[in-house]
Design a protein around this motif. Sequence first.
Motif, PDB file in Angstrom:
ATOM      1  N   GLN A   1       0.871  -1.238  -0.112  1.00  0.00           N
ATOM      2  CA  GLN A   1      -0.039  -0.165  -0.006  1.00  0.00           C
ATOM      3  C   GLN A   1       0.835   1.239  -0.020  1.00  0.00           C
ATOM      4  N   TRP A   2       0.942   1.802  -1.307  1.00  0.00           N
ATOM      5  CA  TRP A   2       1.998   3.162  -1.120  1.00  0.00           C
ATOM      6  C   TRP A   2       1.357   3.840  -2.257  1.00  0.00           C
ATOM      7  N   LYS A   3       1.780   5.185  -2.361  1.00  0.00           N
ATOM      8  CA  LYS A   3       1.627   6.139  -3.658  1.00  0.00           C
ATOM      9  C   LYS A   3       2.929   6.675  -3.924  1.00  0.00           C
ATOM     10  N   SER A   4       3.391   6.758  -5.393  1.00  0.00           N
ATOM     11  CA  SER A   4       4.356   7.283  -6.007  1.00  0.00           C
ATOM     12  C   SER A   4       4.041   8.275  -7.138  1.00  0.00           C
ATOM     13  N   VAL A   5       4.630   9.444  -6.959  1.00  0.00           N
ATOM     14  CA  VAL A   5       4.467  10.321  -7.895  1.00  0.00           C
ATOM     15  C   VAL A   5       5.741  10.952  -8.521  1.00  0.00           C
ATOM     16  N   VAL A   6       5.723  11.004  -9.873  1.00  0.00           N
ATOM     17  CA  VAL A   6       7.095  11.469 -10.541  1.00  0.00           C
ATOM     18  C   VAL A   6       6.855  12.727 -11.082  1.00  0.00           C
ATOM     19  N   VAL A   7       7.969  13.519 -10.783  1.00  0.00           N
ATOM     20  CA  VAL A   7       7.513  15.054 -11.604  1.00  0.00           C
ATOM     21  C   VAL A   7       8.868  15.237 -12.340  1.00  0.00           C
ATOM     22  N   THR A   8       8.787  15.788 -13.540  1.00  0.00           N
ATOM     23  CA  THR A   8       9.686  16.123 -14.184  1.00  0.00           C
ATOM     24  C   THR A   8       9.694  17.574 -14.522  1.00  0.00           C
ATOM     25  N   GLY A   9      10.763  18.094 -14.641  1.00  0.00           N
ATOM     26  CA  GLY A   9      10.698  19.776 -14.621  1.00  0.00           C
ATOM     27  C   GLY A   9      12.298  20.462 -14.970  1.00  0.00           C
TER      28      GLY A   9
ATOM     29  N   GLY B   1      23.329  21.804   5.106  1.00  0.00           N
ATOM     30  CA  GLY B   1      24.131  22.840   5.658  1.00  0.00           C
ATOM     31  C   GLY B   1      23.681  23.410   6.843  1.00  0.00           C
ATOM     32  N   LEU B   2      24.078  24.214   7.359  1.00  0.00           N
ATOM     33  CA  LEU B   2      23.403  24.833   8.553  1.00  0.00           C
ATOM     34  C   LEU B   2      22.198  25.645   8.172  1.00  0.00           C
ATOM     35  N   LYS B   3      21.324  26.240   9.003  1.00  0.00           N
ATOM     36  CA  LYS B   3      20.154  26.813   8.929  1.00  0.00           C
ATOM     37  C   LYS B   3      20.637  28.370   8.441  1.00  0.00           C
ATOM     38  N   PRO B   4      20.224  28.774   7.361  1.00  0.00           N
ATOM     39  CA  PRO B   4      20.794  30.256   7.275  1.00  0.00           C
ATOM     40  C   PRO B   4      20.122  31.478   7.949  1.00  0.00           C
ATOM     41  N   VAL B   5      20.479  32.472   8.282  1.00  0.00           N
ATOM     42  CA  VAL B   5      19.800  33.594   8.871  1.00  0.00           C
ATOM     43  C   VAL B   5      19.489  34.493   7.655  1.00  0.00           C
ATOM     44  N   PRO B   6      18.415  35.423   8.002  1.00  0.00           N
ATOM     45  CA  PRO B   6      18.059  36.420   6.938  1.00  0.00           C
ATOM     46  C   PRO B   6      19.267  37.282   6.293  1.00  0.00           C
ATOM     47  N   GLN B   7      20.320  37.588   7.020  1.00  0.00           N
ATOM     48  CA  GLN B   7      21.479  38.302   6.509  1.00  0.00           C
ATOM     49  C   GLN B   7      22.249  37.513   5.623  1.00  0.00           C
ATOM     50  N   GLU B   8      22.341  36.261   5.723  1.00  0.00           N
ATOM     51  CA  GLU B   8      23.112  35.367   4.919  1.00  0.00           C
ATOM     52  C   GLU B   8      22.350  35.305   3.569  1.00  0.00           C
ATOM     53  N   ILE B   9      21.259  35.322   3.613  1.00  0.00           N
ATOM     54  CA  ILE B   9      20.383  35.183   2.367  1.00  0.00           C
ATOM     55  C   ILE B   9      20.689  36.290   1.196  1.00  0.00           C
ATOM     56  N   SER B  10      20.656  37.378   1.764  1.00  0.00           N
ATOM     57  CA  SER B  10      21.022  38.464   0.877  1.00  0.00           C
ATOM     58  C   SER B  10      22.603  38.852   0.653  1.00  0.00           C
ATOM     59  N   GLY B  11      23.508  38.111   1.569  1.00  0.00           N
ATOM     60  CA  GLY B  11      24.976  38.299   1.237  1.00  0.00           C
ATOM     61  C   GLY B  11      25.426  37.239   0.448  1.00  0.00           C
ATOM     62  N   ALA B  12      26.786  37.116   0.677  1.00  0.00           N
ATOM     63  CA  ALA B  12      27.458  36.176  -0.251  1.00  0.00           C
ATOM     64  C   ALA B  12      27.602  34.910   0.307  1.00  0.00           C
ATOM     65  N   SER B  13      26.560  34.316   0.466  1.00  0.00           N
ATOM     66  CA  SER B  13      26.397  32.801   1.170  1.00  0.00           C
ATOM     67  C   SER B  13      26.758  31.661   0.179  1.00  0.00           C
ATOM     68  N   ALA B  14      27.419  30.771   0.487  1.00  0.00           N
ATOM     69  CA  ALA B  14      27.320  29.400  -0.284  1.00  0.00           C
ATOM     70  C   ALA B  14      26.003  28.647  -0.069  1.00  0.00           C
ATOM     71  N   HIS B  15      25.298  28.991   0.655  1.00  0.00           N
ATOM     72  CA  HIS B  15      23.812  28.305   0.563  1.00  0.00           C
ATOM     73  C   HIS B  15      23.120  28.608  -0.894  1.00  0.00           C
ATOM     74  N   ILE B  16      22.538  27.613  -1.403  1.00  0.00           N
ATOM     75  CA  ILE B  16      22.169  27.718  -2.485  1.00  0.00           C
ATOM     76  C   ILE B  16      20.335  27.254  -2.517  1.00  0.00           C
ATOM     77  N   PHE B  17      19.850  28.230  -2.922  1.00  0.00           N
ATOM     78  CA  PHE B  17      18.444  27.899  -3.016  1.00  0.00           C
ATOM     79  C   PHE B  17      17.986  27.765  -4.535  1.00  0.00           C
ATOM     80  N   PHE B  18      16.930  26.791  -4.854  1.00  0.00           N
ATOM     81  CA  PHE B  18      16.768  26.656  -6.128  1.00  0.00           C
ATOM     82  C   PHE B  18      15.289  26.019  -6.296  1.00  0.00           C
ATOM     83  N   CYS B  19      14.617  26.231  -7.419  1.00  0.00           N
ATOM     84  CA  CYS B  19      13.286  25.508  -7.532  1.00  0.00           C
ATOM     85  C   CYS B  19      13.407  24.784  -8.715  1.00  0.00           C
ATOM     86  N   VAL B  20      12.526  23.899  -8.764  1.00  0.00           N
ATOM     87  CA  VAL B  20      12.150  22.844  -9.983  1.00  0.00           C
ATOM     88  C   VAL B  20      10.767  23.417 -10.548  1.00  0.00           C
ATOM     89  N   GLU B  21      10.949  23.913 -11.585  1.00  0.00           N
ATOM     90  CA  GLU B  21       9.471  24.433 -12.174  1.00  0.00           C
ATOM     91  C   GLU B  21       8.824  23.047 -12.776  1.00  0.00           C
TER      92      GLU B  21
END
Length: 151
Positions: free
Chosen positions: A76-84, A117-137
């Motif tokens: 009993q399971w459900k599986s969804v595949v998203v391509t983007g 990685g570590l949870k970023p703080v708001p100042q790091e989001i607008s700075g030169a942080s190594a954290h990468i945010f991305f989205c999948v359309e």
Amino acid sequence: MFVRVMSREECQGVVAAGDLARLACCRDDQPYIVPITYAHSGNRLYCFSMPGQKIDWMRSNPKVSLQIAEFASNRQWKSVVVTGRYQELPATQGCHHERIHAWSLLEKKPNWWEPGGLKPVPQEISGASAHIFFCVEMDEMTGRAACAGEL
């Protein structure tokens, strides 16, 4: 047990309720798959990572797939595949609001930054942080569901 095709609405429900996916990308005919935390909003799945192999590969080939599952038992399971398509959200003025939106959605998920990685703080989001945010359309979404019993 039988397996059936899920409706688009059922697929959307699994994606909206989930927070862990398997992200698949490919470079030079070699696939690569990793678990990743995501947050769903509209037609996008927002994610977070540190620089590394998956980011390098998605930058060179933005076509990706994600598999999201609900598992009750092996029958009993459900599986969804998203391509983007991978879309990086750089720390620029043009992406600032979407990065904040991604962060605000992701921070509601338990341990969303692990193993990224570590949870970023708001100042790091607008700075030169190594954290990468991305989205999948999301371009396409299909799903299957297994149920115990006979047809």
